[in-house]
Design an enzyme around this catalytic site. Sequence first.
Site, PDB file in Angstrom:
ATOM      1  N   GLU A 171       8.589  10.373   5.141  1.00 46.11           N
ATOM      2  CA  GLU A 171       8.311   9.752   3.840  1.00 46.11           C
ATOM      3  C   GLU A 171       9.498   8.920   3.351  1.00 46.11           C
ATOM      4  O   GLU A 171       9.308   7.865   2.724  1.00 46.11           O
ATOM      5  CB  GLU A 171       7.953  10.823   2.812  1.00 46.11           C
ATOM      6  N   HIS A 195       9.134   5.641   4.935  1.00 45.50           N
ATOM      7  CA  HIS A 195       8.187   4.801   4.191  1.00 45.50           C
ATOM      8  C   HIS A 195       8.889   4.137   3.004  1.00 45.50           C
ATOM      9  O   HIS A 195       8.685   2.945   2.726  1.00 45.50           O
ATOM     10  CB  HIS A 195       7.034   5.660   3.661  1.00 45.50           C
ATOM     11  N   GLU A 228       2.511   4.177  10.041  1.00 47.42           N
ATOM     12  CA  GLU A 228       2.666   5.621  10.241  1.00 47.42           C
ATOM     13  C   GLU A 228       3.466   5.915  11.510  1.00 47.42           C
ATOM     14  O   GLU A 228       4.260   6.861  11.548  1.00 47.42           O
ATOM     15  CB  GLU A 228       1.290   6.294  10.317  1.00 47.42           C
TER      16      GLU A 228
END
Length: 378
Positions: free
Chosen positions: A144, A147, A194
């Site tokens: 994360e 990201h 992803e």
Amino acid sequence: MSDDSHEQNGHEHVPSRQRRRFPGISSRTYEHPADRSALVALRKLSGFDTVFKALSGLLPERSLRLLFLSDSVRVSDAQFAHLNDMLRDACYILDLEKVPPMYVSQNPQPNAMCIGMDEPIIVVTTGLVELLDEEEMRAVIGHEAGHALSGHSVYRTILLFLTSLALKVAWIPLGNLAIMAIVTALREWFRKSELSADRAGLLVGQDLQASMRGLMKIAGGNHLHEMNVDAFLAQAEEYEAGGDLRDSVLKILNVLPRSHPFTTVRAAELKKWAESRDYQRIMDGHYPRRDEDKDTSVSDSFRQSAASYASDVKNSKDPLMKLVSDIAGGAGDLGGRVRRGFGGFAAGSPRDETPPTDPPNGRPPRDTPRDAAADDED
């Protein structure tokens, strides 16, 4: 990485296990080529920031922030302190300028996401926290954080908004089709993002086995004693290579509505990257710096993306991808191969390569009922 260095940088609660840090690392270091080319192109667009700032007024971002603040648990030194340590450790390793807020949301479904237009927010569900051990969770939080560093949260938020909007305007045929076309394109990009974030998770956790275990648990639950990493990766091999052209089409249809690649595919992709020379160079300290991002060429990024897709097609064992590769290579009798592929024969079988022979008398033989029936089966 000594305890003294942690204290000097505000990381006194970081676990003592030594991990390599990547000062000034650019997200281009770990981004999948298809993900990277899209991001570079968007960042180079004139007025890009202005347009998306204006769009943010239409998005329910403020509502989402208030929702998580009011109905989830914000991670801090006082709440979920072990997750807070992992988050700060991830941001320290990837050299993020600001640690994004993170919330734990009550939901039995294991999930995590990074959203937000102005500032990224990380959300993990209780199902995920209860499922993973510390090293597996560290890889997820690194995922994360990746990201956040890549700026994926902006496009993820737009994807969530457009998906919701598509449901609301489903009764308008053309309007729904237009929105779903954008959603489908965003999903294809996000599936590649992803894979990028999985790589970031590995750079943070620096434990491939923990990353593999986490993906296995997301697929099969908390039954690690019943699962095996090698067997799990063998599933990915079987998924890619098995079946005929009909299965290839079904794979495409199955993945289209998904924002994430299939779990076995993610595991196989991550293992392949971890064994690559690129990964070893990063771990040796050779990687792009973010202060060089402004000099990145859009055309070079697109060429790298195209080369990546071409390599995937060339090396793929999927029947449809093999057929595409043969078309590009000028292989003959492709029509027959397609017919046989959809008839239950794998494209590229030895039967496909046998050329027809001319009859001795120069005239085609008369079909027998048995021959006709065999043709129908093909």
